[in-house]
Scaffold this active site. Structure first.
Site, PDB file in Angstrom:
ATOM      1  CE  LYS A  65      18.874  -4.252   5.395  1.00 40.49           C
ATOM      2  NZ  LYS A  65      18.682  -2.937   5.947  1.00 40.49           N
ATOM      3  NE  ARG A 150       0.889  -1.183  -0.412  1.00 39.40           N
ATOM      4  CZ  ARG A 150       1.278  -1.433  -1.557  1.00 39.40           C
ATOM      5  NH1 ARG A 150       1.106  -0.664  -2.859  1.00 39.40           N
ATOM      6  NH2 ARG A 150       2.647  -2.094  -1.475  1.00 39.40           N
TER       7      ARG A 150
END
Ligand code: ATR
Length: 264
Positions: A65, A150
């Protein structure tokens, strides 16, 4: 016959061909929509094929993307700000990148009857779809956006695209009105290691994942008495916006559309 494609890697599980071909048939359009797995080095040739008109339009999914952008001639303002393209049109010799994930998410939330204006939203994850979600939520005038990922650096990189983002360490929790799982945790039955039990009531738990239709994250939200929603409506409406761009027709969305995508 006109040819449309979705490109990505992996691509096996994409349901875009099923949905787009259903709509093509329903609208008597003589075209075919396929999926193709590409490697990074193949993108340039692929783009040339679009320009030679072998391909009339294209969807782009993970992980291309952002990388696709350097091969395009123009971007819509939404694609420009999010640096994320999921739909390509071919207009007067120019390849134009659009972002219909934003409209997909926007429609999904509006259909829920949960007003996010002035609310606090916690987003878990900082991957490909998150800039589109942030863009849509900012347009809905949320009061506070908190990102927890994370890899903290990836959350911080989002600050280059958007202002007023708060970052929360992965594993920590804060109060919110709406929490969004935009990680891949849940695709294969994984749990998210956060204890939501001491939050107040009437929150919205939203998962971008729609297959399985109820991840552990959503099951947990439901068990605690909160409203839950998976990513299927977003998926359908991002596809609808792409269909509109290519064919200038608004395809029908009804219970059959949702059933078509049930495969769990
Ligand atoms: P990409 O990161 O290539 O854009 P994605 O599927 O859009 O891919 O995003 C995956 C998201 O799920 C990321 O936010 C990822 O966190 P990292 O940025 O730290 O990789 C998150 N994710 C994947 N596996 C995870 C795990 N085991 N624990 C926590 N987060 C995880």
């Amino acid at each position: 016959m006109k040819k449309y494609l979705v490109i990505g890697n992996p691509i096996d599980h994409s349901l875009s061909p099923k949905l787009q071909n259903w709509w093509l048939k329903e609208n008597n359009i003589n075209a075919k929509y396929d999926k193709i797995k590409l490697e990074n080095h193949e993108i340039k040739n692929f783009i040339q094929d679009i320009k030679k008109q072998k391909i009339a339009g294209c969807n782009v999914t993970v992980p291309f993307k952002k990388t696709i952008i350097s091969f395009l001639d123009k971007l819509s303002p939404e694609a420009e700000q999010t640096q994320s393209v999921n739909t390509i049109t071919f207009d007067h010799g120019d390849l134009v990148g659009h972002n219909t994930d934003i409209a997909g998410f926007d429609t999904a939330i509006k259909k829920l009857n949960f007003n996010v204006e002035g609310k606090k939203v916690l987003i878990l994850g900082a991957g490909g779809v998150v800039p589109s979600i942030i863009f849509a939520l900012k347009n809905m005038n949320v009061q506070e956006l908190i990102i927890s990922n994370r890899t903290r650096e990836k959350a911080e990189n989002l600050r280059v695209l958007f202002d007023n983002l708060k970052i929360l360490d992965w594993g920590d929790l804060t109060d919110f009105h709406m929490v969004i799982n935009a990680t891949s945790l849940g695709l294969n039955n994984e749990t998210i290691d956060l204890d939501f039990s001491s939050l107040g009531q009437d929150k919205l738990f939203y998962d971008v994942i729609y297959n399985p239709h109820e991840t552990h994250f959503l099951k947990m939200g439901k068990q605690l008495g909160h409203k839950i929603e998976n990513g299927k409506t977003m998926f359908i409406y991002q596809a609808l916006e792409a269909f509109k761009l290519w064919h200038n027709i608004v395809p029908k969305v009804n219970t059959d559309t949702f059933k078509l995508l049930d495969n769990d």
